[in-house]
Structures are given as structure tokens and as C-alpha cells.
Design an enzyme around this catalytic site. Structure first.
Site, PDB file in Angstrom:
ATOM      1  N   HIS A 219       0.811  -1.210   0.000  1.00 41.90           N
ATOM      2  CA  HIS A 219       0.000   0.000   0.000  1.00 41.90           C
ATOM      3  C   HIS A 219       0.847   1.263   0.000  1.00 41.90           C
ATOM      4  CE1 HIS A 219      -3.427  -2.519   0.284  1.00 41.90           C
ATOM      5  NE2 HIS A 219      -4.250  -1.504   0.384  1.00 41.90           N
ATOM      6  N   SER A 223      -0.212  -0.790  -6.329  1.00 42.39           N
ATOM      7  CA  SER A 223       0.063  -1.861  -7.290  1.00 42.39           C
ATOM      8  C   SER A 223       0.812  -1.320  -8.489  1.00 42.39           C
ATOM      9  CB  SER A 223      -1.247  -2.465  -7.785  1.00 42.39           C
ATOM     10  OG  SER A 223      -1.896  -3.132  -6.754  1.00 42.39           O
ATOM     11  N   LYS A 247     -14.076  -7.000  -9.994  1.00 44.75           N
ATOM     12  CA  LYS A 247     -13.209  -7.820 -10.844  1.00 44.75           C
ATOM     13  C   LYS A 247     -12.675  -9.028 -10.058  1.00 44.75           C
ATOM     14  CE  LYS A 247      -9.789  -7.211 -14.433  1.00 44.75           C
ATOM     15  NZ  LYS A 247      -9.291  -6.225 -15.400  1.00 44.75           N
ATOM     16  N   ASP A 248     -12.282  -8.808  -8.807  1.00 45.16           N
ATOM     17  CA  ASP A 248     -11.805  -9.925  -7.993  1.00 45.16           C
ATOM     18  C   ASP A 248     -12.930 -10.910  -7.700  1.00 45.16           C
ATOM     19  OD1 ASP A 248      -9.134  -9.260  -7.824  1.00 45.16           O
ATOM     20  OD2 ASP A 248      -9.408  -7.962  -6.088  1.00 45.16           O
ATOM     21  N   GLU A 291       4.875 -33.839  -3.421  1.00 47.48           N
ATOM     22  CA  GLU A 291       3.663 -33.371  -4.076  1.00 47.48           C
ATOM     23  C   GLU A 291       4.028 -32.636  -5.359  1.00 47.48           C
ATOM     24  OE1 GLU A 291       0.467 -34.292  -2.809  1.00 47.48           O
ATOM     25  OE2 GLU A 291       0.096 -32.573  -1.503  1.00 47.48           O
TER      26      GLU A 291
END
Ligand code: HEM
Lengths: 429, 284
Positions: A219, A223, A247-248, A291
Site C-alpha cells: 500500500h 500496485s 473484478k476480484d 507433491e
């Protein structure tokens, strides 16, 4: 902490006003993921994976806590207690499959998140700290998943734990003592299982704490974005809410479709059948593999088969750790002033070579340790190190980047009046 | 400086791994092949499903209760002599369509370990619905001693503990055969020794389990189905699929409901996103 044009939280409801004075939690949310957080307007769907990773962490914690209510970390009963969850606990099978596949999807999301960072050089200043914290999260998640996989105490749990902790034995002089100290014994047994459970329960909460640091650090500069050009003015941004919540939200819904397809229709496809055989120290499985999400690193480990000054196994261990640790140095290895791979023709090509290279390593990591897979993984390992440590520093100094847009606004809308006015508007911090 | 050190480290790892590549390549060139062909590799066969398929296979699964009951009968009359089923309790048999009374009666047909209520000594007693299926051998040593040194594994999770498990169990049971002349010629060591049986579906081709299903009519099915070897293998593989994953059918059915909901939610989320972003596309 944010751009000067960020909206301020102004509660009208008396209760919210009261809360804002005493404990400004709503303000925190508003500024972090609400209308008070301006975000570049041009983020692509590749920017969804951070939120999705956070979702996966919560999912793992919720399902994990429920599993822990029924699971028994004791080598005599651990396997049966997982079967008890599958058969006798109401919705137990759902919790377990959600948790086991949740781990796989966590890694799918994290990998895409990291590869996004590679392509758009999100690791560059001013976001180095976010990147460094991110690599720490990745390492913690790997440790958590490794220990989680031991808990069902099947054949792969046991032999995976034995092989991976055995790596510490490769360290000269102190190796064996470290291995015994880690396991609480000479081979994985009840002591190891108990401490792995304890740590497996603890680490996700440590991860949650480090995620908070990650977001805090994010922050400050905000971004990055697909052009890599920093935000210059208000028209470059949109408030997080409602734009990126919407959008998320869509990204999350699509993610859940893929995830549910695995949980409900092929819950064991990403696992290994041997883990449905109870752990047996006397019977070694034909193929010991971790894995799937560890395959690339496992391939690097096994690629070193030649004693050169140091024993081959030690080289393998060093290389495996180095293959992740190099990510810490990316901000300083890549000197190009341009961030986004969109405007870096040479870098872009090598990025895709790296993706193919990692796919090859992935394949070799899951295969039997025999030719030709070893030779293929040796070439792929060589490229992996050359890419990060040699190619990246060199192309970042010789490459001629393509022209950048003036601003995000220009990239999105085709023009930015401020560019026409010759207004450089300064980079807001 | 960092970049210089980085380049050196990178070249160092590359050098060592390429040395390893070189020595591997020399070996391969010297011997003229990548890996020595083994009998397991040359003669192994991939497991396959029975021709008629299964009702629980695919996207709209259901249990064929009559088939599961037949499979249970095969387990009980044949396999249980050597194999345990320790994750399953008699009470679970109600899921195969037996009534409560039938489950109780069936449990009582089995002998389970018990404690003499007067002396506290170990003894045996008829099973109760809450009991789990008893192990055929008291311990692994006894199991190995009775089976040419191989321990018959518990079958509860067998179809999940092998790749493509249902098909594997079916193929294994129907796959016993004499080793071919070609095998005997190329890999004389892989011809089964005494007490071992050739089966191309088994990982190393020879296993210690004598063919358990050998003759048609080995069991007499309560529902009158003709008990061919193929039928018995098909049924017992179905039964073992149920023991490994009793929630299979419920899981997939619930999955479709969840999918329906998620697709609906995705459409809503997509419309919402479109509407919200419409404002941003306009130039203002
Ligand atoms: C970073 C988040 C986490 C990751 C990546 C993770 C990963 C895993 C994995 C890979 C397994 C083995 C699954 C299987 O094969 O059955 C597992 C098992 C388990 N986990 Fe986690 N886990 C996480 C968080 C948690 C938390 C927060 C708890 C409890 C508070 C928890 C409790 C358990 C338990 C009890 C098991 C054993 C049951 C089982 O095997 O299904 N996990 N975990």
C-alpha cells in the site's frame, strides 16, 4: 500511504462515527480494499491472484481447523484417524478433500502470482520489499505444505519426510546431528509426526501475519500495472471498490469452478495413490516423489549426479535452495529501467523460455530418476541458473526497450490531455 | 557487484550440472541405450475396466446395490480368507441395501476377537454391527508365514492405493496367465519361481497371491446371477471401490449442485463486473 486524491472515509451513520473514533476498523478496511484505495485502472486478470492467494489461505485455515478437531497426531492412529474423518465425520470427506486440493490450488495461484511478478518485473523498485516478503511467504507455504503432507502418515508421507529431511544429512560434519534434531530421532516416527503437526498448525498463522506485512508494504507504492508506468494522476486510477472488488469477485467465482471440479469430481487426481497405503518403514515405494508443486525443485535436486569437489548430493541440496533464493536477488539482478515485459522484446522471449524450462523441470521432477530424464533435467537446470543469474543481468543492460506510453490513461484511453499539455504531473507516492 | 557475484554463482552451478550431464551422456553413449529394458517394462500391461463398465463410473454415478452385494459375497467367501477390510464396520453394510435386521444377522456370521466376561481372557464371539471386519491373521508374521512370505494387504483402500484402482483390481483378478515363451527367453529371471504367479498387471509381473478366482460358479450368487470368473472379478472390484470411497456417489451428486450454484454465481459476478466497469470505459 496513498495518492493525494484518495477518497476519505466519512461515516454518516452515528454508530459508524462512534466506531471510527474509538476503533477505526471500518476506516482501515475503507483505505485498504475500499473506495479509499486508488488502484491503476488498467490491471489485467493477472492481478487477481494476490486476492485469490489470500482466499486460499483462509480456506486452508478454516478446513484445517476442522480437520484438526478429528485428526490424531500419533503414528499408531494417524492414518486411521484420517480415514475416520473421511468415513465417520459428517462432511469430513468434504473437509479433507477441500484441504488437500486447497493446498494444490494454493500453489497454482501462488505460482501464477509469482510468474506475473517475473513478467512485469513487479520486483523492481519501489516494490522490492513487497517482493522479498513474498518470497518469504512462498518458503513458509512450502514448509507448511510439506509438513501437512506428512500428517496422513501414508507411504508417501513417510518416505517423502525421510528423503527431504535426509537432505540435511548431506551437510558436512553437522548434517546428521541437524537431521536427528529436526526429526527427534533417526527416522521419521512419532516424535517427527507430532512436531510436524504442531508446526503445520502454527505456520499458517505466521503466514497470515507475513501476508499483512506484504499488503502493508504494497500500500505504500500501490500496485504496479501491465504497462509498468507509474501512476501519474487521478485519471490513471480507479477506487478499489467497486471496480476491483467486482473484478476480484468474478475471478474468485471462476477460480471456485476449477477448484470445485477437482474437489468433487477428481479429488485424488493431484495426489499419489501410495499415500493410501499406511506408512511402512520396511517397504520402500518404487518411486518416491513429493507433491506435484515441488517437482521443479525436486528435479533440480536430482540433476546433480557428479561429485565435483563436493559430493553430488550436497550440490543438489545447495542448488535446490539456491533455485529459490535467487528470487530474493531479482530486484538487483535485473537492472532494466523498464518494468513491463510488454516493452522488453528480448526479456519477453527469455521469459517464455523460462516458462518452458520450468515445465520441463516439472515433468522430470515427477518422473523416475533414470535416463533420459536426468539428462533433460540437467540441461533444464543449467538454463534455470543461467536465466536468473547470467541472462537476466546481461539482457537488462544490452536490450533496447520499445517506447512506453506516457501514462496509464494514455495506454487505456488512447490519449491523455496532460501529456499534450506537457504536464509530467510528477509521480505521486 | 551483486550482478558480478550472481553471474559467477550462476556459471558455477551451470558448470557442475553440465559436468554431471557430460558424465551421464558418456555413460549413455557407452552403453548405447538410455535404460536397460526390464521385463516389468516390456511385459507390463495397463489395467482396463470390464467391458460392461460400471454404474458408479462417469459423471452421473450411482451404486448398483445388487452388484455391491454380490461383490461383498465374493469378498466374504473368497478374499476374506487372506485379506482384511479394517476400515469397514458391519454397520456400514446398510449402505449396500441390507436392512437393520439383515446387518445384525450378517455381523453374527463373523467371528471377532472378544474378552471372556468372567475370566478376562482373550476369546472370540459373534460379531455385532458396531464391530469392524476382523483381520484374517493375528499378526504380520503369521500372514507372511501362510503366504509364501508375502503379506496380503488390507483391501479397504485398495482401489485408491493403486493407479486406476478399480480397473486394476479387475484386471489383476482376471489377468493370471502362463508367462509367454518370449518372456522366458528374454528374461529368464522373470519367470515365476515356486509360490509365485505370473500376472502382467502386477507391477513386477510375479505375485505371491495364487489366482483367487479360478472356476465359474466358485460362489453361488444369492440373486441367481451366473458367477463367471469375469462376473466375480467385476463385482468384487465394484465392492472394493465402495469400501475405498463410500462417499463417491454423494460427492459427485453434491458436486453438480455446487457447480450449478457456482456457474450461476459466476454469471452474476460477470454481469456485476460489466456494469461497474461500464463507467470506467467512458472517457470522462
Ligand atoms: C498454508 C496453509 C496450509 C497448507 C498449504 C496446508 C497443506 C496441507 C496438506 C498438503 C495436507 C495433506 C493433505 C492430504 O494429503 O490429506 C494437509 C493436511 C492437514 N492439515 Fe493442512 N495446510 C494448511 C493449513 C492448515 C491449518 C491452518 C490447519 C489447522 C489449523 C491444518 C490442519 C491439517 C490437518 C489436521 C491435516 C491432516 C488431515 C489430512 O491429511 O487431510 N492445515 N495440509
Amino acid at each position: 500511504m496513498s495518492f493525494p486524491w484518495a477518497k476519505q472515509y466519512e461515516p454518516t451513520n452515528p454508530l459508524m462515527k462512534y466506531l471510527d473514533e474509538k476503533l477505526p476498523l471500518p476506516r482501515l478496511v475503507y483505505n485498504a480494499v475500499g473506495a479509499g484505495y486508488p488502484v491503476p485502472r488498467n490491471l489485467s486478470y493477472m492481478w487477481n491472484f494476490g486476492v485469490l492467494a489470500g482466499f486460499c489461505l483462509v480456506l486452508q485455515i478454516v478446513t484445517g481447523v476442522v480437520l484438526a478437531m478429528h485428526y490424531a497426531a500419533n503414528d499408531a492412529v494417524a492414518f486411521d484417524s484420517v480415514e475416520h474423518i473421511m468415513r465417520d465425520v459428517n462432511w469430513g470427506w468434504l473437509m479433507r478433500y477441500a484441504h488437500a486440493n486447497g493446498a494444490s490450488f494454493f500453489f497454482i495461484v501462488i505460482y501464477l502470482h509469482i510468474f506475473r511478478g517475473f513478467y512485469y518485473s513487479s520486483y523492481k523498485a519501489p516494490r522490492e520489499m513487497i517482493w522479498l516478503i513474498g518470497v518469504v511467504i512462498f518458503l513458509l507455504t512450502m514448509a507448511t505444505a510439506f509438513m501437512g503432507y506428512v500428517l496422513p502418515w501414508g507411504q508417501m508421507s513417510f518416505w517423502g519426510a525421510k528423503v527431504i529431511t535426509g537432505l540435511f544429512g548431506a551437510i558436512p560434519l553437522v548434517g546428521e546431528s541437524i537431521q536427528v534434531w529436526l526429526l527427534g530421532g533417526y527416522a521419521p516416527d512419532n516424535a517427527a509426526l507430532n512436531r510436524f503437526f504442531s508446526l503445520h498448525f502454527l505456520l499458517p498463522f505466521v503466514i497470515a501475519g507475513v501476508v499483512i506485512l506484504h499488503i502493508w508494504a504494497l500500500h505504500i507504492p500501490g500496485s504496479s500495472n501491465p504497462t509498468g508506468v507509474e501512476v501519474k494522476s487521478e485519471s490513471d486510477t480507479l477506487p478499489f471498490h467497486p471496480y476491483y472488488t467486482a473484478k476480484d469477485g468474478l475471478g474468485l467465482a471462476v477460480f471456485l469452478i476449477f477448484y470445485a471440479a477437482f474437489v468433487f469430481f477428481m479429488p485424488n487426481a493431484l495426489g499419489h495413490p501410495d499415500n493410501y497405503i499406511p506408512a511402512n518403514p520396511l517397504s520402500t515405494p518404487a518411486l518416491i516423489v513429493p507433491e506435484w508443486y515441488f517437482y521443479p525443485f525436486y528435479a533440480i535436486l536430482r540433476a546433480f549426479t557428479f561429485d565435483f569437489i563436493l559430493p553430488a548430493q550436497l550440490w543438489g541440496v545447495l542448488a535446490m535452495f539456491a533455485s529459490i533464493l535467487v528470487w530474493f536477488f531479482l530486484p538487483w539482478l535485473d537492472k532494466s529501467p523498464v518494468r513491463s515485459g510488454r516493452y522488453r522484446p528480448l526479456f519477453r522471449k527469455f521469459f517464455w523460455v523460462l516458462m518452458v524450462d520450468m515445465a520441463v523441470l516439472f515433468y522430470c521432477g515427477g518422473a523416475h530418476a533414470e535416463e533420459p530424464y536426468i539428462m533433460i533435467s540437467q540441461i533444464a537446470t543449467a538454463y534455470y541458473f543461467l536465466h536468473f543469474l547470467v541472462i537476466l543481468p546481461i539482457i537488462s543492460s544490452i536490450e533496447k526497450p520499445e517506447p512506453l506510453p506516457f501514462s496509464i490513461t494514455e495506454a487505456v484511453l488512447g490519449s491523455d490531455e496532460k501529456a499534450a499539455q506537457g504536464d509530467s504531473a510528477g509521480t505521486a507516492a | 557487484m551483486i550482478r558480478l557475484v550472481g553471474i559467477l554463482v550462476g556459471l558455477g552451478f551451470t558448470f557442475v550440472v553440465l559436468l554431471a550431464f557430460g558424465s551421464g551422456a558418456l555413460t549413455v553413449m557407452g552403453q548405447g541405450y538410455f535404460v536397460e529394458e526390464t521385463a516389468e517394462h516390456a511385459f507390463h500391461e495397463e489395467a482396463h475396466m470390464p467391458a460392461e463398465g460400471y454404474s458408479f463410473d462417469g459423471l452421473m454415478p450411482s451404486w448398483d446395490l445388487a452388484q455391491l452385494q454380490r461383490g461383498y459375497q465374493v469378498y466374504k467367501e473368497v478374499c476374506s480368507a487372506c485379506h482384511g477390510l479394517n476400515q469397514i464396520a458391519f454397520r456400514n453394510l446398510d449402505e449396500l441395501g441390507y436392512t437393520e435386521a439383515e446387518v445384525k444377522a450378517e455381523a453374527a456370521n463373523w467371528v471377532v476377537p472378544g474378552i471372556n466376561q468372567d475370566t478376562g481372557e482373550a476369546t472370540t464371539r459373534p460379531g455385532l454391527p458396531t464391530d469392524y471386519f476382523p483381520d484374517p491373521y493375528a499378526n504380520d508374521i503369521m500372514a507372511a508365514a501362510a503366504n509364501n512370505n508375502a503379506i496380503p494387504p488390507d483391501l479397504s483402500l485398495m482401489t485408491k492405493a493403486r493407479h486406476n484402482g478399480t480397473a486394476y483390481v479387475y484386471s489383476l483378478l482376471t489377468g493370471y496367465q502362463e508367462p509367454s515363451a518370449e518372456l522366458a527367453e528374454r528374461f529368464p529371471d522373470s519367470v515365476p519361481g515356486p509360490g509365485l504367479y505370473h500376472n502382467p498387471y502386477f507391477a513386477n509381473l510375479n505375485l505371491a497371491m495364487a489366482p483367487p478366482l479360478t472356476t465359474d460358479g466358485q460362489v453361488t450368487y444369492a440373486d441367481g446371477t451366473e458367477a463367471t470368473v469375469d462376473q466375480m472379478a467385476t463385482d468384487v472390484a465394484a465392492f472394493l471401490t465402495w469400501t475405498a470411497e463410500p462417499s463417491l456417489v454423494d460427492r459427485v451428486r453434491l458436486g453438480w449442485i455446487v457447480m450449478g450454484f457456482l456457474i450461476f454465481a459466476t454469471i452474476l459476478a460477470w454481469l456485476a463486473k460489466k456494469q461497474v466497469w461500464a463507467k470506467a470505459k467512458r472517457k470522462d
